[in-house]
Motif scaffolding. Structure first.
Motif, short mmCIF file in Angstrom:
data_model
loop_
_atom_site.label_atom_id
_atom_site.label_comp_id
_atom_site.label_asym_id
_atom_site.label_seq_id
_atom_site.Cartn_x
_atom_site.Cartn_y
_atom_site.Cartn_z
N GLU A 176 13.80 10.78 52.75
CA GLU A 176 14.80 11.36 51.81
C GLU A 176 15.82 12.19 52.40
O GLU A 176 17.17 11.86 51.99
CB GLU A 176 13.87 12.17 50.62
N SER A 177 15.50 13.14 53.22
CA SER A 177 16.49 14.05 53.89
C SER A 177 17.58 12.88 54.65
O SER A 177 18.66 13.25 54.86
CB SER A 177 16.11 15.29 54.48
N GLN A 178 16.87 12.21 55.49
CA GLN A 178 17.64 11.54 56.31
C GLN A 178 18.68 10.52 55.57
O GLN A 178 19.84 10.36 55.70
CB GLN A 178 16.67 10.18 56.88
N ARG A 212 19.75 11.23 52.59
CA ARG A 212 20.90 12.08 51.85
C ARG A 212 21.82 12.18 52.72
O ARG A 212 23.01 12.44 52.49
CB ARG A 212 20.39 13.29 51.29
N ALA A 213 21.61 12.63 54.13
CA ALA A 213 22.33 12.90 55.01
C ALA A 213 23.36 11.85 55.58
O ALA A 213 24.74 12.12 55.60
CB ALA A 213 21.80 13.29 56.39
N LYS A 240 24.30 9.50 53.12
CA LYS A 240 25.09 9.20 51.87
C LYS A 240 26.09 10.46 51.57
O LYS A 240 26.90 9.91 51.22
CB LYS A 240 23.82 9.35 50.66
N GLU A 241 25.72 11.57 52.23
CA GLU A 241 26.88 12.72 52.06
C GLU A 241 28.03 12.31 53.06
O GLU A 241 29.01 12.88 52.82
CB GLU A 241 26.23 13.73 52.55
N THR A 288 13.55 7.83 48.35
CA THR A 288 15.01 7.43 48.65
C THR A 288 15.37 6.97 47.27
O THR A 288 16.87 6.90 46.84
CB THR A 288 15.34 6.22 49.37
N THR A 312 15.34 8.46 44.29
CA THR A 312 15.81 9.58 43.66
C THR A 312 17.37 9.81 44.06
O THR A 312 17.95 10.40 43.39
CB THR A 312 15.02 11.00 44.14
N LEU A 313 17.89 9.03 45.02
CA LEU A 313 19.39 9.12 45.65
C LEU A 313 20.07 8.06 44.98
O LEU A 313 21.04 7.73 45.31
CB LEU A 313 19.56 9.03 47.06
#
Length: 348
Positions: free
Chosen positions: A237-239, A241-242, A244-245, A269, A271-272
């Motif tokens: 998830e954090s990967q 998100r990084a 996608k940002e 993922t 949730t993104l």
């Protein structure tokens, strides 16, 4: 899209959920106690597959909210209502809430792949290119990975084996130049699916993101696909998100789901709001493929016999009435499909 997922993890999870739901059929009375036991079994199975605890908690809460024994009218089929509530929530769990991206025929559709090194990005690029090629699209591959030694050789080998045109360079060290030149060349030659493989790193480094952004600005992709290794579990998830940002990631392909206990973590993922593309072993089915599969199923004999062949199911899973109903539904569905083309549009 329809997918056949040949994965030990998902088969094991499916087996556990099926066993839990079967306990409903064995219960003589359907009450609060039975429901709680069922939810405990299902939630434990999801947590063991590394599905995020918040997602599991939400599923449990939503099923509980949907079932009110006091409000249920006499004569209602409580088993069916519970099964339906569980099924709906499991579907929600794997629904990202965004439609899948579809390329447009007759124009160049640029797909850019991003992800960390070792996620299976280059192999997955070829799989997707081959998938579209089989469906009649004019497809090509571009290697814009100048960071990893042997990246171009790997893509070249894969593309040659699959008979897919490719572009890359042994001398040019600027990935932006390679990507731009490749896309321009294939655009001029009328290619419809132009897949750009970019560099990865062993971790999320600023240099990777900067390069990724420059390539993206140069080729203006129609779809950016993040390739994610399922074995990292909930860290995905954090990967995601990084990435996608930094660039407009719209889709995710999950690799290495087979045999890994942390596969459920990949659901985070969703949730993104990323459209999931599963390219596992067989990839996606067209409507025609699906029709042919149904024809093969019909030839194999009674439904119960077929279901008994699936891991986690037994041949007594379906009652005789349900078996007849399912076969009738399948025949109706095939009749509808007879009047459609491969893209799911009604003809005439």
């Amino acid at each position: 899209s329809f997918f056949r997922v040949e994965s030990m993890v998902l088969a094991d999870l499916g087996r556990k959920i099926t066993t839990a739901l079967r306990s409903l059929s064995n219960a003589t009375v359907i009450n609060e106690e039975v429901l709680q036991a069922l939810l405990k079994e299902i939630c434990t199975a999801l947590l063991e597959a590394d599905v995020n605890v918040k997602l599991v908690g939400r599923l449990r809460q939503n099923v509980r909210s949907a079932i009110d024994f006091e409000e249920m009218a006499a004569g209602l089929n409580k088993r069916r209502i519970i099964q339906s509530a569980v099924f709906n929530e499991l579907c929600k769990l794997i629904d990202p809430g965004v439609p899948a991206w579809h390329p447009t025929k007759g124009k160049p559709n640029v797909i850019m792949f991003v992800g960390l090194q070792g996620s299976g990005k280059t192999t997955t690029c070829t799989k997707l290119a081959y998938h579209y090629q089989k469906k009649g699209w004019k497809t090509c591959l571009i290697c814009a990975d100048t960071f990893r030694a042997g990246a171009f050789d790997q893509l070249k080998q894969n593309a040659t084996k699959a008979r897919i045109p490719f572009y890359g360079s042994y001398t040019e060290m600027d990935p932006v130049v390679i990507a731009q030149e490749g896309v321009e060349r294939f655009r001029e030659d009328g290619y419809e699916i132009v897949i750009v493989d970019t560099s990865g790193r062993h971790k999320q480094e600023e240099s990777l993101f900067e390069e990724m952004l420059q390539v993206s600005q140069a080729v203006q992709p129609d779809n950016i696909v993040f390739v994610m290794d399922a074995s990292i579990g909930q860290a995905c998830e954090s990967q995601a998100r990084a990435f996608k940002e930094k660039v407009d990631v719209a889709s995710v392909i999950i690799t290495k789901l087979d045999g890994h206990a942390k596969g459920g973590g990949a659901l985070l993922t969703l949730t993104l709001k990323l459209a999931i593309v599963l390219l596992l072993t067989t990839g996606q089915f067209t409507l025609r493929d699906m029709y042919e599969q149904f024809q093969n199923v019909m030839k194999m004999g009674p439904f119960n016999q077929i279901i008994g062949m699936i891991p986690g199911f037994s041949s007594d899973f379906m009652s005789k009435g349900n078996e007849r109903e399912s076969m009738a539904r399948l025949k109706r569905l095939m009749t509808i499909m007879d009047s459609m083309n491969d893209d799911g549009q009604c003809e005439g």
